[in-house]
Motif scaffolding. Sequence first.
Motif, mmCIF file in Angstrom:
data_model
loop_
_atom_site.group_PDB
_atom_site.id
_atom_site.type_symbol
_atom_site.label_atom_id
_atom_site.label_comp_id
_atom_site.label_asym_id
_atom_site.label_seq_id
_atom_site.Cartn_x
_atom_site.Cartn_y
_atom_site.Cartn_z
ATOM 1 N N LEU A 50 -3.391 5.336 -5.971
ATOM 2 C CA LEU A 50 -4.268 4.886 -4.892
ATOM 3 C C LEU A 50 -4.197 3.373 -4.748
ATOM 4 O O LEU A 50 -4.317 2.650 -5.738
ATOM 5 C CB LEU A 50 -5.732 5.254 -5.183
ATOM 6 C CG LEU A 50 -6.229 6.634 -4.780
ATOM 7 C CD1 LEU A 50 -5.652 7.700 -5.698
ATOM 8 C CD2 LEU A 50 -7.740 6.678 -4.817
ATOM 9 N N GLN B 39 1.042 4.273 -2.663
ATOM 10 C CA GLN B 39 0.517 5.595 -2.295
ATOM 11 C C GLN B 39 1.607 6.656 -2.113
ATOM 12 O O GLN B 39 1.380 7.825 -2.414
ATOM 13 C CB GLN B 39 -0.378 5.481 -1.059
ATOM 14 C CG GLN B 39 -1.655 4.695 -1.368
ATOM 15 C CD GLN B 39 -2.717 4.727 -0.279
ATOM 16 O OE1 GLN B 39 -3.834 4.278 -0.506
ATOM 17 N NE2 GLN B 39 -2.397 5.232 0.906
ATOM 18 N N ASP B 40 2.798 6.242 -1.668
ATOM 19 C CA ASP B 40 3.903 7.207 -1.568
ATOM 20 C C ASP B 40 4.331 7.695 -2.948
ATOM 21 O O ASP B 40 5.042 8.691 -3.073
ATOM 22 C CB ASP B 40 5.127 6.581 -0.878
ATOM 23 C CG ASP B 40 4.914 6.357 0.611
ATOM 24 O OD1 ASP B 40 3.866 6.790 1.135
ATOM 25 O OD2 ASP B 40 5.792 5.744 1.255
ATOM 26 N N MET C 142 0.830 -1.208 0.000
ATOM 27 C CA MET C 142 0.000 0.000 0.000
ATOM 28 C C MET C 142 0.864 1.257 0.000
ATOM 29 O O MET C 142 0.657 2.188 -0.782
ATOM 30 C CB MET C 142 -0.915 0.004 1.228
ATOM 31 C CG MET C 142 -1.770 1.256 1.365
ATOM 32 S SD MET C 142 -2.436 1.480 3.056
ATOM 33 C CE MET C 142 -1.131 2.483 3.794
ATOM 34 N N LYS C 143 1.857 1.286 0.896
ATOM 35 C CA LYS C 143 2.715 2.482 1.012
ATOM 36 C C LYS C 143 3.559 2.690 -0.240
ATOM 37 O O LYS C 143 3.746 3.817 -0.688
ATOM 38 C CB LYS C 143 3.602 2.374 2.255
ATOM 39 C CG LYS C 143 2.815 2.584 3.543
ATOM 40 C CD LYS C 143 3.711 2.529 4.776
ATOM 41 C CE LYS C 143 2.943 3.015 6.011
ATOM 42 N NZ LYS C 143 3.693 2.780 7.264
ATOM 43 N N ASP D 9 -3.686 5.587 6.531
ATOM 44 C CA ASP D 9 -4.139 6.394 5.386
ATOM 45 C C ASP D 9 -4.452 5.627 4.101
ATOM 46 O O ASP D 9 -4.231 6.132 3.000
ATOM 47 C CB ASP D 9 -3.139 7.532 5.084
ATOM 48 C CG ASP D 9 -2.875 8.392 6.305
ATOM 49 O OD1 ASP D 9 -3.845 8.717 7.012
ATOM 50 O OD2 ASP D 9 -1.704 8.723 6.569
ATOM 51 N N GLU E 160 -12.730 7.326 3.006
ATOM 52 C CA GLU E 160 -12.179 7.438 1.651
ATOM 53 C C GLU E 160 -13.081 6.708 0.656
ATOM 54 O O GLU E 160 -14.236 6.456 0.941
ATOM 55 C CB GLU E 160 -10.750 6.883 1.636
ATOM 56 C CG GLU E 160 -9.825 7.442 2.713
ATOM 57 C CD GLU E 160 -9.656 8.949 2.694
ATOM 58 O OE1 GLU E 160 -9.678 9.546 1.593
ATOM 59 O OE2 GLU E 160 -9.501 9.544 3.788
ATOM 60 N N MET F 248 -6.403 4.598 1.021
ATOM 61 C CA MET F 248 -7.248 5.503 0.252
ATOM 62 C C MET F 248 -8.494 4.880 -0.369
ATOM 63 O O MET F 248 -9.392 5.591 -0.794
ATOM 64 C CB MET F 248 -6.417 6.206 -0.824
ATOM 65 C CG MET F 248 -5.331 7.083 -0.199
ATOM 66 S SD MET F 248 -4.314 7.947 -1.396
ATOM 67 C CE MET F 248 -5.395 9.326 -1.780
#
Length: 232
Positions: free
Chosen positions: A143, A138-139, A134-135, A188, A229, A190
């Motif tokens: 999404l 998203q980083d 995920m990171k 976080d 979200e 999304m």
Amino acid sequence: AKHVADIEKLILDNQIGGVIFFQGGPVRQAHLTNRYQSISKIPLFVAMDAEWGVNMRLDSVIGFPKAMTLGALPDEDLIYEMGKEIAHQFKELGMHINFAPVVDVNSNPNNPVIGYRAFGEEKRLVTRKSLAYMKGLQDNGVLANAKHFPGHGDTSNDSHYALPVINHSATRIIDIDLYPYRELIENDLMSVMVAHLYVTNLDSSPNQATTLSKYVVSDLLKTQMNFNELVF
């Protein structure tokens, strides 16, 4: 050509908000995306199920390991790097949402639809691996999407063709299946994808898939789990 014309008609007449690609090649897809975006009044969201990279859907592109293989890695750094590289490829293709990671805790070895798409059968391991993926996404501006809510890990039939029934207690679902969602939401996440399941102890409306359940989507996911979200 008829297929392309049909999509263009949906964009022009219905002002759809997005498209998802399921097959093709990267060059063909880039041309189609540019064509669709050029006729849409509002920029389209472009998505793909790319759990092991765009190779899950497109020809002639690199494929990354399946989640089950990633689950066997001793640490998460490589999974983060994989997410980052997949995000870069998404951006090359003008895409915004990857319907990944699968956060299902695969507690049923006979599961016909999740299986190797899950990181494993232990909730903390699944959470560590999916968080890294995920990171990585998203980083790097794509999404991520946790699926299949509230948990597709213990099913014995395929929800693409039937409505799997899950009879676990709400307590067990909260303890095991929702565990990864709580952690990812805290970090976080999304977007979330709701599964087509019949979870009797969450919503007993006859034959109603969780996808259409006010309790599962509005009360449990949005209110109790405080998820604000996107829900797919």
